[in-house]
Design a protein around this motif. Structure first.
Motif, PDB file in Angstrom:
ATOM      1  N   SER A 151       0.842  -1.194   0.000  1.00 53.42           N
ATOM      2  CA  SER A 151       0.000   0.000   0.000  1.00 53.42           C
ATOM      3  C   SER A 151       0.878   1.245   0.000  1.00 53.42           C
ATOM      4  N   LEU A 152       0.242   2.407  -0.018  1.00 59.44           N
ATOM      5  CA  LEU A 152       0.961   3.687   0.058  1.00 59.44           C
ATOM      6  C   LEU A 152       1.099   4.149   1.503  1.00 59.44           C
ATOM      7  N   GLY A 153       1.090   3.204   2.432  1.00 59.10           N
ATOM      8  CA  GLY A 153       1.229   3.535   3.851  1.00 59.10           C
ATOM      9  C   GLY A 153       0.009   3.159   4.663  1.00 59.10           C
ATOM     10  N   CYS A 154      -1.082   2.794   3.967  1.00 58.93           N
ATOM     11  CA  CYS A 154      -2.292   2.361   4.667  1.00 58.93           C
ATOM     12  C   CYS A 154      -2.128   0.918   5.142  1.00 58.93           C
ATOM     13  N   ILE A 155      -3.171   0.415   5.822  1.00 60.76           N
ATOM     14  CA  ILE A 155      -3.234  -0.995   6.193  1.00 60.76           C
ATOM     15  C   ILE A 155      -4.171  -1.687   5.212  1.00 60.76           C
ATOM     16  N   LYS A 156      -3.719  -2.812   4.645  1.00 60.77           N
ATOM     17  CA  LYS A 156      -4.550  -3.515   3.661  1.00 60.77           C
ATOM     18  C   LYS A 156      -4.851  -4.937   4.108  1.00 60.77           C
ATOM     19  N   LEU A 157      -6.113  -5.309   3.890  1.00 62.00           N
ATOM     20  CA  LEU A 157      -6.610  -6.657   4.157  1.00 62.00           C
ATOM     21  C   LEU A 157      -7.179  -7.223   2.866  1.00 62.00           C
ATOM     22  N   THR A 158      -7.374  -8.543   2.838  1.00 59.16           N
ATOM     23  CA  THR A 158      -8.072  -9.129   1.695  1.00 59.16           C
ATOM     24  C   THR A 158      -9.531  -8.650   1.724  1.00 59.16           C
ATOM     25  N   PRO A 159     -10.235  -8.688   0.582  1.00 55.00           N
ATOM     26  CA  PRO A 159     -11.656  -8.305   0.579  1.00 55.00           C
ATOM     27  C   PRO A 159     -12.489  -9.109   1.576  1.00 55.00           C
ATOM     28  N   THR A 160     -12.215 -10.412   1.667  1.00 52.07           N
ATOM     29  CA  THR A 160     -12.972 -11.251   2.607  1.00 52.07           C
ATOM     30  C   THR A 160     -12.731 -10.812   4.047  1.00 52.07           C
ATOM     31  N   ASP A 161     -11.469 -10.513   4.377  1.00 55.93           N
ATOM     32  CA  ASP A 161     -11.144 -10.150   5.759  1.00 55.93           C
ATOM     33  C   ASP A 161     -11.718  -8.795   6.145  1.00 55.93           C
ATOM     34  N   ILE A 162     -11.662  -7.815   5.262  1.00 64.48           N
ATOM     35  CA  ILE A 162     -12.190  -6.503   5.652  1.00 64.48           C
ATOM     36  C   ILE A 162     -13.712  -6.552   5.784  1.00 64.48           C
ATOM     37  N   LYS A 163     -14.371  -7.370   4.987  1.00 67.01           N
ATOM     38  CA  LYS A 163     -15.823  -7.512   5.127  1.00 67.01           C
ATOM     39  C   LYS A 163     -16.170  -8.217   6.436  1.00 67.01           C
ATOM     40  N   ASP A 164     -15.351  -9.185   6.836  1.00 65.44           N
ATOM     41  CA  ASP A 164     -15.563  -9.846   8.130  1.00 65.44           C
ATOM     42  C   ASP A 164     -15.365  -8.858   9.275  1.00 65.44           C
ATOM     43  N   LEU A 165     -14.328  -8.015   9.171  1.00 68.03           N
ATOM     44  CA  LEU A 165     -14.086  -7.006  10.203  1.00 68.03           C
ATOM     45  C   LEU A 165     -15.262  -6.046  10.305  1.00 68.03           C
ATOM     46  N   PHE A 166     -15.787  -5.582   9.165  1.00 69.59           N
ATOM     47  CA  PHE A 166     -16.952  -4.690   9.175  1.00 69.59           C
ATOM     48  C   PHE A 166     -18.150  -5.378   9.813  1.00 69.59           C
ATOM     49  N   SER A 167     -18.369  -6.669   9.512  1.00 74.02           N
ATOM     50  CA  SER A 167     -19.498  -7.402  10.073  1.00 74.02           C
ATOM     51  C   SER A 167     -19.416  -7.452  11.595  1.00 74.02           C
ATOM     52  N   ARG A 168     -18.215  -7.687  12.127  1.00 73.50           N
ATOM     53  CA  ARG A 168     -18.044  -7.753  13.577  1.00 73.50           C
ATOM     54  C   ARG A 168     -18.260  -6.384  14.218  1.00 73.50           C
ATOM     55  N   LEU A 169     -17.752  -5.325  13.573  1.00 73.61           N
ATOM     56  CA  LEU A 169     -17.946  -3.983  14.121  1.00 73.61           C
ATOM     57  C   LEU A 169     -19.394  -3.519  13.967  1.00 73.61           C
ATOM     58  N   ASP A 170     -20.084  -3.996  12.926  1.00 72.71           N
ATOM     59  CA  ASP A 170     -21.522  -3.711  12.799  1.00 72.71           C
ATOM     60  C   ASP A 170     -22.279  -4.295  13.983  1.00 72.71           C
ATOM     61  N   ARG A 171     -21.942  -5.533  14.351  1.00 71.56           N
ATOM     62  CA  ARG A 171     -22.628  -6.174  15.481  1.00 71.56           C
ATOM     63  C   ARG A 171     -22.293  -5.473  16.796  1.00 71.56           C
ATOM     64  N   ALA A 172     -21.109  -4.875  16.864  1.00 70.77           N
ATOM     65  CA  ALA A 172     -20.723  -4.139  18.078  1.00 70.77           C
ATOM     66  C   ALA A 172     -21.274  -2.716  18.066  1.00 70.77           C
ATOM     67  N   GLY A 173     -21.976  -2.337  16.986  1.00 68.51           N
ATOM     68  CA  GLY A 173     -22.559  -1.003  16.911  1.00 68.51           C
ATOM     69  C   GLY A 173     -21.556   0.094  16.564  1.00 68.51           C
ATOM     70  N   TRP A 174     -20.447  -0.282  15.938  1.00 69.47           N
ATOM     71  CA  TRP A 174     -19.379   0.679  15.625  1.00 69.47           C
ATOM     72  C   TRP A 174     -19.145   1.598  16.825  1.00 69.47           C
ATOM     73  N   PRO A 175     -18.449   1.074  17.829  1.00 66.72           N
ATOM     74  CA  PRO A 175     -18.246   1.801  19.092  1.00 66.72           C
ATOM     75  C   PRO A 175     -17.722   3.222  18.887  1.00 66.72           C
ATOM     76  N   LYS A 176     -18.235   4.137  19.687  1.00 68.61           N
ATOM     77  CA  LYS A 176     -17.729   5.500  19.671  1.00 68.61           C
ATOM     78  C   LYS A 176     -16.294   5.500  20.239  1.00 68.61           C
ATOM     79  N   ASN A 177     -15.530   6.446  19.811  1.00 69.20           N
ATOM     80  CA  ASN A 177     -14.127   6.579  20.247  1.00 69.20           C
ATOM     81  C   ASN A 177     -13.290   5.340  19.907  1.00 69.20           C
ATOM     82  N   LEU A 178     -13.643   4.670  18.827  1.00 74.22           N
ATOM     83  CA  LEU A 178     -12.851   3.518  18.374  1.00 74.22           C
ATOM     84  C   LEU A 178     -11.470   4.007  17.938  1.00 74.22           C
TER      85      LEU A 178
END
Length: 289
Positions: free
Chosen positions: A257-284
């Motif tokens: 990447s150009l300095g960002c953090i990169k995941l596979t498409p499957t992994d980033i979608k899994d991460l979003f799913s878990r954070l969706d269930r957690a309600g995208w915590p404030k002050n994350l």
């Protein structure tokens, strides 16, 4: 009976007396000059000791090197004020708005002492946060974890940068260490506009890097946790004879990447799913080690 000295003897006697007197006076002046020089040299040595500068040696230089190392520099603590120590000191001075003269004067020593003695509290382990653990040997095999109350819920292989561990190297080095505020997230980034980071993306705040000796301070911007995909989250077509299709995950090379953090498409979608269930915590936050 009185005897008178010949006139020529009287003249010689007077001349000899005058010469002796002048010699004594000259010796006295020279002695005073030597004393003055010794006093000046002693004063200068004392000033040099209190304000270390290039060419100095000793315990005061070791203390200076130790303090600079707490600011992210990597100096040998050898008590020798050489070019590397001078460069590190000037970097510190510039970063703190001080005169960058490479001399550890009173203002510089005060700033160093304040930085050296300031201890930040350890981040709280309660709640949700993201943690990025850098792999020094292979940045493309680093790890991103979702953590809750100090317990790792899920870890993913992640990459950052293009293989360089120099966090000040823009577009090449990996993410600077530190704690980041998560400023937003989206699943359709780039919809209706052209941008390199598309689809699922977590936006991070800007972060100043810690420069190496001789390096200029820099602030890394446009930082995300993202993948390779189109704005709708799907994969772009596989173009024949292209090793790296745009907006398509082709394999390990796409962890770069150009300095960002990169995941596979499957992994980033899994991460979003878990954070969706957690309600995208404030002050994350993201913690980069």
């Amino acid at each position: 009976m009185k005897f008178a000295l010949p006139k020529h003897r009287t003249a010689r006697t007077i001349a000899s007396t005058l010469l002796i007197g002048l010699a004594l006076t000259g010796a006295s002046v020279a002695a005073h000059a030597d004393d003055a020089r010794r006093t000046k040299n002693t004063t200068t040595a004392a000033a040099d000791h209190s304000s270390p500068r290039q060419g100095d040696r000793g315990e005061s230089v070791k203390n200076l090197q130790r303090q600079l190392n707490t600011q992210g520099h990597r100096l040998a603590v050898d008590g020798i004020f050489g070019p590397k120590t001078a460069a590190a000191l000037r970097d510190f001075q510039r970063a703190h708005g001080l005169k960058a003269d490479g001399i550890a004067g009173s203002d510089t020593r005060t700033a160093l002492a304040a930085g050296h003695n300031t201890q930040k509290p350890a981040p709280s382990k309660s709640g949700y946060y993201l943690q990025f653990d850098k792999n020094q040997k292979n940045p493309m095999w680093s790890k991103l974890s979702l953590v809750h109350d100090g317990k790792v819920l899920k870890s993913y292989r992640a990459g950052s940068g293009k293989g360089s561990t120099d966090e000040c190297a823009g577009s090449e080095g990996w993410l600077p260490s530190g704690t980041y505020k998560v400023e937003g997230h989206m699943t359709d980034r780039g919809a209706g506009s052209y941008t390199a980071v598309r689809g699922y993306a977590i936006q991070l705040e800007d972060k100043a890097c810690k420069p190496k000796p001789g390096q200029k301070p820099a602030t890394r911007t446009n930082l995300f946790i993202h993948s390779e995909m189109r704005s709708d989250g799907t994969q772009a077509p596989d173009v024949p004879f292209m090793d790296d299709d745009i907006w398509r995950w082709n394999g390990d090379m796409d962890y770069q990447s150009l300095g960002c953090i990169k995941l596979t498409p499957t992994d980033i979608k899994d991460l979003f799913s878990r954070l969706d269930r957690a309600g995208w915590p404030k002050n994350l936050t993201l913690r980069v080690n």
